[in-house]
Design a protein around this motif. Structure first.
Motif, PDB file in Angstrom:
ATOM      1  N   VAL A 243       7.969  19.882 -12.113  1.00  0.00           N
ATOM      2  CA  VAL A 243       8.278  19.864 -13.540  1.00  0.00           C
ATOM      3  C   VAL A 243       7.517  18.702 -14.171  1.00  0.00           C
ATOM      4  O   VAL A 243       7.690  17.552 -13.774  1.00  0.00           O
ATOM      5  N   LYS A 244       6.687  19.012 -15.148  1.00  0.00           N
ATOM      6  CA  LYS A 244       5.855  17.989 -15.789  1.00  0.00           C
ATOM      7  C   LYS A 244       6.106  18.001 -17.289  1.00  0.00           C
ATOM      8  O   LYS A 244       5.950  19.026 -17.948  1.00  0.00           O
ATOM      9  N   ALA A 245       6.513  16.849 -17.819  1.00  0.00           N
ATOM     10  CA  ALA A 245       6.763  16.711 -19.254  1.00  0.00           C
ATOM     11  C   ALA A 245       5.861  15.623 -19.811  1.00  0.00           C
ATOM     12  O   ALA A 245       5.711  14.561 -19.204  1.00  0.00           O
ATOM     13  N   GLN A 246       5.266  15.886 -20.969  1.00  0.00           N
ATOM     14  CA  GLN A 246       4.425  14.898 -21.637  1.00  0.00           C
ATOM     15  C   GLN A 246       4.872  14.742 -23.082  1.00  0.00           C
ATOM     16  O   GLN A 246       5.251  15.711 -23.742  1.00  0.00           O
ATOM     17  N   LYS A 247       4.831  13.491 -23.567  1.00  0.00           N
ATOM     18  CA  LYS A 247       5.204  13.185 -24.949  1.00  0.00           C
ATOM     19  C   LYS A 247       4.110  12.338 -25.581  1.00  0.00           C
ATOM     20  O   LYS A 247       3.511  11.491 -24.922  1.00  0.00           O
ATOM     21  N   ILE A 248       3.909  12.540 -26.872  1.00  0.00           N
ATOM     22  CA  ILE A 248       3.000  11.679 -27.619  1.00  0.00           C
ATOM     23  C   ILE A 248       3.459  11.644 -29.075  1.00  0.00           C
ATOM     24  O   ILE A 248       3.896  12.657 -29.627  1.00  0.00           O
ATOM     25  N   TYR A 261       5.594  20.885 -21.876  1.00  0.00           N
ATOM     26  CA  TYR A 261       6.536  21.075 -20.771  1.00  0.00           C
ATOM     27  C   TYR A 261       5.970  22.140 -19.844  1.00  0.00           C
ATOM     28  O   TYR A 261       5.758  23.284 -20.254  1.00  0.00           O
ATOM     29  N   GLN A 262       5.709  21.760 -18.593  1.00  0.00           N
ATOM     30  CA  GLN A 262       5.086  22.668 -17.632  1.00  0.00           C
ATOM     31  C   GLN A 262       5.969  22.800 -16.390  1.00  0.00           C
ATOM     32  O   GLN A 262       6.368  21.792 -15.790  1.00  0.00           O
ATOM     33  N   ILE A 263       6.256  24.028 -16.009  1.00  0.00           N
ATOM     34  CA  ILE A 263       7.069  24.314 -14.826  1.00  0.00           C
ATOM     35  C   ILE A 263       6.208  25.094 -13.838  1.00  0.00           C
ATOM     36  O   ILE A 263       5.641  26.136 -14.183  1.00  0.00           O
ATOM     37  N   THR A 264       6.109  24.596 -12.607  1.00  0.00           N
ATOM     38  CA  THR A 264       5.314  25.268 -11.580  1.00  0.00           C
ATOM     39  C   THR A 264       6.192  25.581 -10.373  1.00  0.00           C
ATOM     40  O   THR A 264       6.613  24.666  -9.655  1.00  0.00           O
ATOM     41  N   PRO A 265       6.524  26.852 -10.118  1.00  0.00           N
ATOM     42  CA  PRO A 265       7.266  27.200  -8.899  1.00  0.00           C
ATOM     43  C   PRO A 265       6.414  26.896  -7.664  1.00  0.00           C
ATOM     44  O   PRO A 265       5.222  27.218  -7.630  1.00  0.00           O
TER      45      PRO A 265
END
Length: 296
Positions: A243-248, A261-265
């Protein structure tokens, strides 16, 4: 270039000192691992044993293969980013053997040195005050508003405190204590619009706990202003995901910020659901000493 090479395992920390990178080691240290101490405390012994020696960099010989860092090691069923720890302790770049073999020693050290100039990184999941401190250090903003560096999946509790603060939006409360008026004035935590999480095959939405987060790495790029949080998550169903979340914060339109927001099974195929909301139930409760005055 003066450097040290180290290998860390369950029994000991093996360190070799090289007065020049292309010369044989002139000193060798084998520091027994103390099982009664944590990994971080054991690493402090390196600083003690190497006192008086001058070195400009370190090579970690046995880093694990992780997507967010190549200087993590596993010791006695625990993990630590040795690169982060030794950089903070000794103020030197730490590169992995894999990076040296791939890019060459000079290029690997140059790349890591450049990276360290612009990044504030944290590895591992922490509770309570320590996590609250990391959230504060990882705050992003644009001069008009600020977002605490909390997990986007988190709600306010004893370990997490998502915060959205806007310049000029504050509250003032006066409390009478022993015939004296005590005035408290603070920025107000606004409704949390950065909340986002996921579900798998229409099961319950994911919640941050110490049981389902296997690994987490948070990195604030001070050059671009992007905060990246990468987690390896294992659900009770056995599903494993990255699970990868980025904010700016938007520097042109001060009222906007962006989330990715990126979800990789990692071990299954299935259906994913993404949930987002604006949480209006936020209260200003993270300063313990103010509780006697009533919440602002």
């Amino acid at each position: 270039m003066q450097l040290i090479r180290l290998r860390i395992d369950n029994e000991a920390m093996d360190i070799a000192y090289h007065p020049e990178a292309d010369q044989a080691a002139t000193a060798h240290y084998l520091i027994a691992y103390n099982p009664d101490q944590g990994i971080g405390e054991n690493l402090e012994n390196i600083k003690v044993r190497l006192a008086g020696l001058k070195f400009e960099a370190a090579i970690l010989e046995n880093g694990l293969d992780y997507p967010f860092s190549d200087t993590i090691v596993g010791v006695n069923y625990d993990r630590i980013d040795v690169g982060l720890a030794l950089t903070n302790m000794l103020n030197i770049p730490v590169v992995s053997r894999a990076a040296v073999d791939r890019d060459g020693l000079t290029a690997a050290i140059k790349a890591k040195t450049t990276y360290l100039k612009w990044h504030l990184d944290y590895y591992g999941q922490y509770d309570g005050v320590r996590n609250n401190g990391q959230e504060a250090m990882l705050t992003i903003g644009n001069g008009y508003f600020g977002l605490r560096g909390a997990y986007v999946e988190a709600r306010a509790d004893e370990n997490n405190y998502p915060g959205t603060y806007v310049a000029g939006v504050f509250d003032q409360e006066t409390t009478k204590i022993k015939d004296h008026d005590v005035v408290n004035e603070d920025l107000v935590n606004l409704p949390n619009a950065q909340y986002m999480t996921f579900g798998v095959d229409h099961q319950a939405p994911f919640k941050i706990t110490s049981h389902n987060v296997q690994d987490v790495y948070r990195s604030l790029d001070l050059k671009t202003g992007i905060l990246t949080t990468t987690m390896i998550v294992q659900l009770s169903s056995g599903h494993l995901l990255q699970v990868k979340a980025q904010k700016i914060a938007n520097m042109r339109d001060w009222h906007r910020y962006n989330l990715r927001y990126q979800i990789t099974p990692l071990n299954f195929s299935g259906n994913l659901q993404i949930y987002s909301e604006i949480d209006g139930s936020v209260v200003n409760s993270n300063v313990t000493r103010y509780n006697v005055f009533g919440r602002l």
